[in-house]
Design a protein around this motif. Structure first.
Motif, PDB file in Angstrom:
ATOM      1  N   GLY A 103      47.524  13.619  67.526  1.00 24.56           N
ATOM      2  CA  GLY A 103      47.319  12.212  67.300  1.00 24.56           C
ATOM      3  C   GLY A 103      47.408  11.854  65.931  1.00 24.56           C
ATOM      4  O   GLY A 103      48.017  10.798  65.356  1.00 24.56           O
ATOM      5  N   SER A 104      47.434  13.000  64.723  1.00 19.71           N
ATOM      6  CA  SER A 104      47.491  12.885  63.473  1.00 19.71           C
ATOM      7  C   SER A 104      47.810  14.161  62.772  1.00 19.71           C
ATOM      8  O   SER A 104      47.678  15.205  63.454  1.00 19.71           O
ATOM      9  N   PHE A 105      48.652  14.058  61.566  1.00 16.24           N
ATOM     10  CA  PHE A 105      48.827  15.327  61.075  1.00 16.24           C
ATOM     11  C   PHE A 105      47.447  16.078  60.325  1.00 16.24           C
ATOM     12  O   PHE A 105      47.109  17.190  60.443  1.00 16.24           O
ATOM     13  N   GLU A 106      46.710  15.110  60.027  1.00 15.26           N
ATOM     14  CA  GLU A 106      45.099  15.390  59.633  1.00 15.26           C
ATOM     15  C   GLU A 106      44.571  16.253  60.623  1.00 15.26           C
ATOM     16  O   GLU A 106      43.725  17.247  60.501  1.00 15.26           O
ATOM     17  N   ALA A 107      44.683  15.579  61.861  1.00 17.32           N
ATOM     18  CA  ALA A 107      43.846  16.349  63.025  1.00 17.32           C
ATOM     19  C   ALA A 107      44.520  17.724  63.303  1.00 17.32           C
ATOM     20  O   ALA A 107      43.769  18.570  63.433  1.00 17.32           O
ATOM     21  N   PHE A 108      45.809  17.884  63.504  1.00 17.90           N
ATOM     22  CA  PHE A 108      46.546  19.090  63.456  1.00 17.90           C
ATOM     23  C   PHE A 108      45.949  20.069  62.441  1.00 17.90           C
ATOM     24  O   PHE A 108      45.625  21.225  62.680  1.00 17.90           O
ATOM     25  N   LYS A 109      45.953  19.643  61.006  1.00 15.84           N
ATOM     26  CA  LYS A 109      45.558  20.271  59.944  1.00 15.84           C
ATOM     27  C   LYS A 109      44.294  21.008  60.095  1.00 15.84           C
ATOM     28  O   LYS A 109      43.773  22.345  59.871  1.00 15.84           O
ATOM     29  N   GLU A 110      43.328  20.115  60.558  1.00 13.39           N
ATOM     30  CA  GLU A 110      42.047  20.620  60.782  1.00 13.39           C
ATOM     31  C   GLU A 110      41.787  21.278  61.904  1.00 13.39           C
ATOM     32  O   GLU A 110      40.913  22.554  62.029  1.00 13.39           O
ATOM     33  N   ALA A 111      42.665  21.337  62.994  1.00 10.93           N
ATOM     34  CA  ALA A 111      42.503  22.500  64.018  1.00 10.93           C
ATOM     35  C   ALA A 111      43.151  23.524  63.751  1.00 10.93           C
ATOM     36  O   ALA A 111      42.613  24.828  64.158  1.00 10.93           O
ATOM     37  N   PHE A 112      44.065  23.939  63.201  1.00  9.19           N
ATOM     38  CA  PHE A 112      45.022  24.777  62.497  1.00  9.19           C
ATOM     39  C   PHE A 112      43.997  25.545  61.769  1.00  9.19           C
ATOM     40  O   PHE A 112      43.798  26.818  61.817  1.00  9.19           O
ATOM     41  N   SER A 113      43.332  24.876  60.856  1.00  5.69           N
ATOM     42  CA  SER A 113      42.418  25.477  59.798  1.00  5.69           C
ATOM     43  C   SER A 113      41.168  25.986  60.569  1.00  5.69           C
ATOM     44  O   SER A 113      40.637  27.157  60.252  1.00  5.69           O
ATOM     45  N   ALA A 114      40.556  25.264  61.526  1.00  8.55           N
ATOM     46  CA  ALA A 114      39.488  25.835  62.239  1.00  8.55           C
ATOM     47  C   ALA A 114      39.924  27.140  63.150  1.00  8.55           C
ATOM     48  O   ALA A 114      39.090  28.030  63.276  1.00  8.55           O
ATOM     49  N   ALA A 115      41.082  27.014  63.451  1.00  5.91           N
ATOM     50  CA  ALA A 115      41.623  28.640  64.436  1.00  5.91           C
ATOM     51  C   ALA A 115      41.644  29.665  63.413  1.00  5.91           C
ATOM     52  O   ALA A 115      41.303  30.646  63.499  1.00  5.91           O
ATOM     53  N   ILE A 136      48.509  25.645  68.887  1.00  9.46           N
ATOM     54  CA  ILE A 136      47.888  26.679  67.911  1.00  9.46           C
ATOM     55  C   ILE A 136      47.369  27.886  68.627  1.00  9.46           C
ATOM     56  O   ILE A 136      46.643  27.602  69.605  1.00  9.46           O
ATOM     57  N   ILE A 137      47.667  28.960  68.015  1.00  8.36           N
ATOM     58  CA  ILE A 137      47.082  30.201  68.623  1.00  8.36           C
ATOM     59  C   ILE A 137      46.870  31.216  67.593  1.00  8.36           C
ATOM     60  O   ILE A 137      47.128  31.285  66.485  1.00  8.36           O
ATOM     61  N   ALA A 138      45.542  31.494  67.789  1.00  9.76           N
ATOM     62  CA  ALA A 138      44.914  32.484  66.890  1.00  9.76           C
ATOM     63  C   ALA A 138      44.900  34.005  67.688  1.00  9.76           C
ATOM     64  O   ALA A 138      44.645  33.981  68.632  1.00  9.76           O
ATOM     65  N   THR A 139      45.572  34.857  66.950  1.00  7.13           N
ATOM     66  CA  THR A 139      45.758  36.242  67.309  1.00  7.13           C
ATOM     67  C   THR A 139      45.025  37.185  66.526  1.00  7.13           C
ATOM     68  O   THR A 139      45.297  37.215  65.303  1.00  7.13           O
ATOM     69  N   PRO A 140      44.057  38.146  67.175  1.00  2.00           N
ATOM     70  CA  PRO A 140      43.449  39.130  66.407  1.00  2.00           C
ATOM     71  C   PRO A 140      44.435  40.220  66.002  1.00  2.00           C
ATOM     72  O   PRO A 140      45.656  40.320  66.600  1.00  2.00           O
ATOM     73  N   ASN A 141      44.104  40.859  65.174  1.00  2.00           N
ATOM     74  CA  ASN A 141      44.848  42.093  64.542  1.00  2.00           C
ATOM     75  C   ASN A 141      46.358  41.701  64.316  1.00  2.00           C
ATOM     76  O   ASN A 141      46.621  40.979  63.413  1.00  2.00           O
ATOM     77  N   ALA A 142      47.202  42.494  65.030  1.00  2.00           N
ATOM     78  CA  ALA A 142      48.825  42.238  65.002  1.00  2.00           C
ATOM     79  C   ALA A 142      49.372  41.336  65.824  1.00  2.00           C
ATOM     80  O   ALA A 142      50.715  41.441  66.037  1.00  2.00           O
ATOM     81  N   GLY A 143      48.688  40.615  66.449  1.00  2.00           N
ATOM     82  CA  GLY A 143      49.151  39.772  67.593  1.00  2.00           C
ATOM     83  C   GLY A 143      50.186  38.676  67.315  1.00  2.00           C
ATOM     84  O   GLY A 143      50.309  38.514  66.071  1.00  2.00           O
TER      85      GLY A 143
END
Length: 191
Positions: A103-115, A136-143
């Motif tokens: 929807g917006s760059f700011e919304a992406f930035k918020e979602a990425f930061s939350a991850a 947006i993907i959050a991977t633990p350790n060496a993912g």
């Protein structure tokens, strides 16, 4: 046997200050990244991956060999997501794709930061592409998204060694500063 070596940083150790200190870069790149490469070279000896390229090891190996190959790849990729002339917003096709998805760059930035902030323990937060779809993907350790046949575009390292000398336990401050040094030109070229 193919031997991997530590690639130089694409900028001086002082170049990302005040957001990431030269002291942090010296430890993170020179000690942590180097240790993953040393372990990778040692662990692949005598295996079917002895002469393989880094991505082949990352996508085909398991266990300690995978972990050290992925950490070697992830760190090299991370250094190349940052620039002393970074920050701002992406332009062109990448910006349009981000706005379509979030929807917006700011919304992406918020979602990425939350991850990045929400990942328990150590790991990585990625902007990746599967086909033309961004996620947006959050991977633990060496993912790494390559393991799932997804193409990494941007990453932030949220292992404590990435920020502890500068920010102690304030990961959110490190994530906020990350946006000031993202190399959107390089990320857009990957897209």
């Amino acid at each position: 046997m193919k031997t991997f070596t530590l690639p130089p940083l694409p900028y001086a150790e002082t170049a990302l200050e005040p957001f990431i200190s030269a002291r942090t870069l010296s430890f993170h790149h020179g000690k942590h990244h180097q240790a993953y490469i040393d372990n990778l070279n040692r662990l692949k000896a005598g295996t079917p991956f002895e002469d393989a390229g880094l991505e082949e090891i990352l996508t085909g190996a398991e266990g300690a060999l995978y972990n050290n190959a992925a950490q070697t790849w992830n760190h090299t990729f991370y250094w190349n997501c940052l620039s002393p002339q970074g920050g701002g917003e992406p332009q062109g096709a990448l910006k349009e794709a981000i706005e379509r998805k979030w929807g917006s760059f700011e919304a992406f930035k918020e979602a990425f930061s939350a991850a990045a902030n929400g990942l328990f323990g150590s790991g990585w937060a990625w902007l990746a592409k599967s086909g033309q779809e961004l996620e947006i993907i959050a991977t633990p350790n060496a993912g790494n998204p390559l393991k799932e046949k997804k193409e990494p575009l941007l990453v932030i390292d949220v292992w404590e060694h990435a920020y502890y000398l500068d920010k102690q336990n304030r990961r959110a401050d490190y994530v906020a500063d990350f946006w000031k040094i993202v190399d959107w030109k390089t990320v857009s070229e990957r897209f």
